[in-house]
Design a protein around this motif. Structure first.
Motif, PDB file in Angstrom:
ATOM      1  N   ASN A  46      -4.970   2.786  -2.314  1.00  0.00           N
ATOM      2  CA  ASN A  46      -4.829   1.632  -1.426  1.00  0.00           C
ATOM      3  C   ASN A  46      -6.038   0.710  -1.481  1.00  0.00           C
ATOM      4  N   GLU A  47      -7.233   1.288  -1.553  1.00  0.00           N
ATOM      5  CA  GLU A  47      -8.427   0.448  -1.647  1.00  0.00           C
ATOM      6  C   GLU A  47      -8.426  -0.341  -2.951  1.00  0.00           C
ATOM      7  N   LEU A  48      -8.008   0.290  -4.025  1.00  0.00           N
ATOM      8  CA  LEU A  48      -7.929  -0.408  -5.313  1.00  0.00           C
ATOM      9  C   LEU A  48      -6.857  -1.496  -5.274  1.00  0.00           C
ATOM     10  N   ILE A  49      -5.745  -1.188  -4.624  1.00  0.00           N
ATOM     11  CA  ILE A  49      -4.636  -2.145  -4.533  1.00  0.00           C
ATOM     12  C   ILE A  49      -5.043  -3.374  -3.720  1.00  0.00           C
ATOM     13  N   HIS A  62      -5.652 -11.740  -6.954  1.00  0.00           N
ATOM     14  CA  HIS A  62      -4.554 -12.573  -7.445  1.00  0.00           C
ATOM     15  C   HIS A  62      -3.807 -13.323  -6.343  1.00  0.00           C
ATOM     16  N   GLY A  63      -4.293 -13.227  -5.110  1.00  0.00           N
ATOM     17  CA  GLY A  63      -3.649 -13.947  -4.021  1.00  0.00           C
ATOM     18  C   GLY A  63      -2.295 -13.388  -3.640  1.00  0.00           C
ATOM     19  N   ALA A  64      -2.066 -12.087  -3.894  1.00  0.00           N
ATOM     20  CA  ALA A  64      -0.795 -11.453  -3.536  1.00  0.00           C
ATOM     21  C   ALA A  64      -0.801 -11.061  -2.059  1.00  0.00           C
ATOM     22  N   LYS A  65       0.379 -10.975  -1.484  1.00  0.00           N
ATOM     23  CA  LYS A  65       0.526 -10.515  -0.111  1.00  0.00           C
ATOM     24  C   LYS A  65       0.703  -8.997  -0.108  1.00  0.00           C
ATOM     25  N   ILE A  66       0.233  -8.359   0.951  1.00  0.00           N
ATOM     26  CA  ILE A  66       0.314  -6.907   1.081  1.00  0.00           C
ATOM     27  C   ILE A  66       1.226  -6.527   2.239  1.00  0.00           C
ATOM     28  N   VAL A  67       2.204  -5.661   1.953  1.00  0.00           N
ATOM     29  CA  VAL A  67       2.973  -4.990   3.001  1.00  0.00           C
ATOM     30  C   VAL A  67       2.251  -3.659   3.243  1.00  0.00           C
ATOM     31  N   ASP A  68       1.623  -3.524   4.397  1.00  0.00           N
ATOM     32  CA  ASP A  68       0.679  -2.423   4.611  1.00  0.00           C
ATOM     33  C   ASP A  68       1.385  -1.174   5.131  1.00  0.00           C
ATOM     34  N   PHE A  69       2.133  -0.535   4.234  1.00  0.00           N
ATOM     35  CA  PHE A  69       2.919   0.652   4.566  1.00  0.00           C
ATOM     36  C   PHE A  69       2.044   1.745   5.179  1.00  0.00           C
ATOM     37  N   TRP A  70       0.806   1.853   4.761  1.00  0.00           N
ATOM     38  CA  TRP A  70      -0.115   2.872   5.262  1.00  0.00           C
ATOM     39  C   TRP A  70      -0.204   2.863   6.786  1.00  0.00           C
ATOM     40  N   ARG A  71      -0.040   1.683   7.383  1.00  0.00           N
ATOM     41  CA  ARG A  71      -0.250   1.540   8.825  1.00  0.00           C
ATOM     42  C   ARG A  71       1.042   1.540   9.641  1.00  0.00           C
ATOM     43  N   PHE A  72       2.173   1.835   9.014  1.00  0.00           N
ATOM     44  CA  PHE A  72       3.454   1.764   9.722  1.00  0.00           C
ATOM     45  C   PHE A  72       3.744   3.114  10.384  1.00  0.00           C
ATOM     46  N   THR A 109       0.858  -1.175   0.000  1.00  0.00           N
ATOM     47  CA  THR A 109       0.000   0.000   0.000  1.00  0.00           C
ATOM     48  C   THR A 109       0.900   1.232   0.000  1.00  0.00           C
ATOM     49  N   ALA A 110       0.308   2.370  -0.373  1.00  0.00           N
ATOM     50  CA  ALA A 110       1.034   3.633  -0.301  1.00  0.00           C
ATOM     51  C   ALA A 110       1.130   4.078   1.159  1.00  0.00           C
ATOM     52  N   TYR A 111       2.170   4.818   1.456  1.00  0.00           N
ATOM     53  CA  TYR A 111       2.376   5.325   2.808  1.00  0.00           C
ATOM     54  C   TYR A 111       1.431   6.492   3.095  1.00  0.00           C
ATOM     55  N   ASP A 112       0.974   6.598   4.341  1.00  0.00           N
ATOM     56  CA  ASP A 112       0.087   7.679   4.763  1.00  0.00           C
ATOM     57  C   ASP A 112       0.923   8.919   5.085  1.00  0.00           C
ATOM     58  N   THR A 113       0.933   9.869   4.171  1.00  0.00           N
ATOM     59  CA  THR A 113       1.729  11.090   4.333  1.00  0.00           C
ATOM     60  C   THR A 113       0.921  12.228   4.950  1.00  0.00           C
ATOM     61  N   GLY A 114      -0.214  11.913   5.559  1.00  0.00           N
ATOM     62  CA  GLY A 114      -1.095  12.950   6.068  1.00  0.00           C
ATOM     63  C   GLY A 114      -0.439  13.903   7.043  1.00  0.00           C
ATOM     64  N   TRP A 115       0.602  13.476   7.740  1.00  0.00           N
ATOM     65  CA  TRP A 115       1.254  14.306   8.738  1.00  0.00           C
ATOM     66  C   TRP A 115       2.290  15.251   8.142  1.00  0.00           C
ATOM     67  N   ALA A 116       2.679  15.037   6.875  1.00  0.00           N
ATOM     68  CA  ALA A 116       3.767  15.798   6.264  1.00  0.00           C
ATOM     69  C   ALA A 116       3.241  17.052   5.576  1.00  0.00           C
ATOM     70  N   ALA A 117       3.965  18.158   5.694  1.00  0.00           N
ATOM     71  CA  ALA A 117       3.489  19.455   5.208  1.00  0.00           C
ATOM     72  C   ALA A 117       3.214  19.443   3.711  1.00  0.00           C
TER      73      ALA A 117
END
Length: 258
Positions: free
Chosen positions: A144-147, A154-164, A123-131
């Motif tokens: 991210n919802e589309l991803i 396709h049975g792919a695994k997700i590294v959920d960067f949005w939540r890191f 997923t894309a990273y959540d940049t909401g905190w950055a100016a």
């Protein structure tokens, strides 16, 4: 009974600067970079005597060039593990058709999954905190919802960067505030291996002293960042050039990693 840990023999990494390893310099390595993918490969190699690793990622690449230049090349290498990170550079363009972009991505993930390889995407990273980058938050959330739908299909695994949440610390980022620092790459390697369910020996270096928080220091840092990163980036957009125009894949074929 504990589940058996996965063992991989042929790992191919695809993407842009994120996967190439920008922000984690190492003069002894191709392109002068190490990065999270190299670190993951080093761990996986300890479990397989015939392990091979290729990294086709090139900085600055948009999603469509990543698909067109790297996916078929990856399939030809007959991998059993593929990681692919794409779309970050597209988000920074003035306009973007997310539905059309992810439709192309869906086809690419389907082609990779059809090989039988384990496919790992982000997923894309959540940049909401950055100016500045916070303005991209809405795009990232829709993407991210589309991803997630693509991964499910396709049975792919997700590294959920949005939540890191640990990446809210600027010390996890390089001076340009766009690429991860060495510590950020170490942490990402751990996150990837955890997603794969692979035990590891990676540790994260201490973050070092806190960054200055007073207004004058922040202003000086912002001005330097604008001069060193923002203005050159705008200049490349005007000229129609990319930071990766003269860069080649650092590991174009499967080979052992030491």
């Amino acid at each position: 009974m504990m589940p058996q840990e996965s063992v991989f023999h042929r790992y191919v990494a695809l993407g842009d600067s994120f996967t190439e390893g920008v922000g984690d310099p190492d003069a002894t390595r191709p392109n002068g970079l190490r990065g999270w993918a190299d670190r993951v490969a080093e761990e996986l190699a300890q479990r397989s005597a015939d392990f091979g690793y290729a990294n086709l990622a090139i900085r600055g690449r948009l999603m469509v060039p990543i698909i067109e230049e790297q996916v078929d090349a990856a399939v030809a290498l007959e991998p059993d593990l593929v990681t692919i990170y794409a779309g970050g550079n597209d988000f920074m363009r003035p306009t973007i058709d997310l539905d059309a972009l992810v439709e192309r991505y869906d086809d690419a993930i389907g082609k990779l999954a059809a090989t039988g390889a384990t496919v790992l995407m982000w997923t894309a990273y959540d940049t909401g905190w950055a100016a500045l980058f916070g303005k991209l938050r809405g795009r990232s959330a829709i993407y991210n919802e589309l991803i997630r739908e693509v991964a499910d299909r396709h049975g792919a695994k997700i590294v959920d960067f949005w939540r890191f949440g640990e990446y809210r610390d600027l010390r996890m980022w390089d001076w340009d505030r766009l690429h991860m620092s060495t510590v950020g790459h170490q942490n990402m390697a751990i996150r990837v291996l955890e997603t794969l369910g692979v035990e590891h020996h990676i540790t994260v270096d201490p973050l070092g002293p806190d960054l200055p928080t007073d207004r004058a220091a922040r202003l000086r840092a912002d001005l330097l960042w604008t001069k060193r990163f923002v203005l050159p980036w705008i200049g490349r957009r005007i000229r129609g050039t990319s930071s990766g125009d003269d860069v080649v894949a650092k590991r174009p074929t499967l080979a052992p990693i030491r």
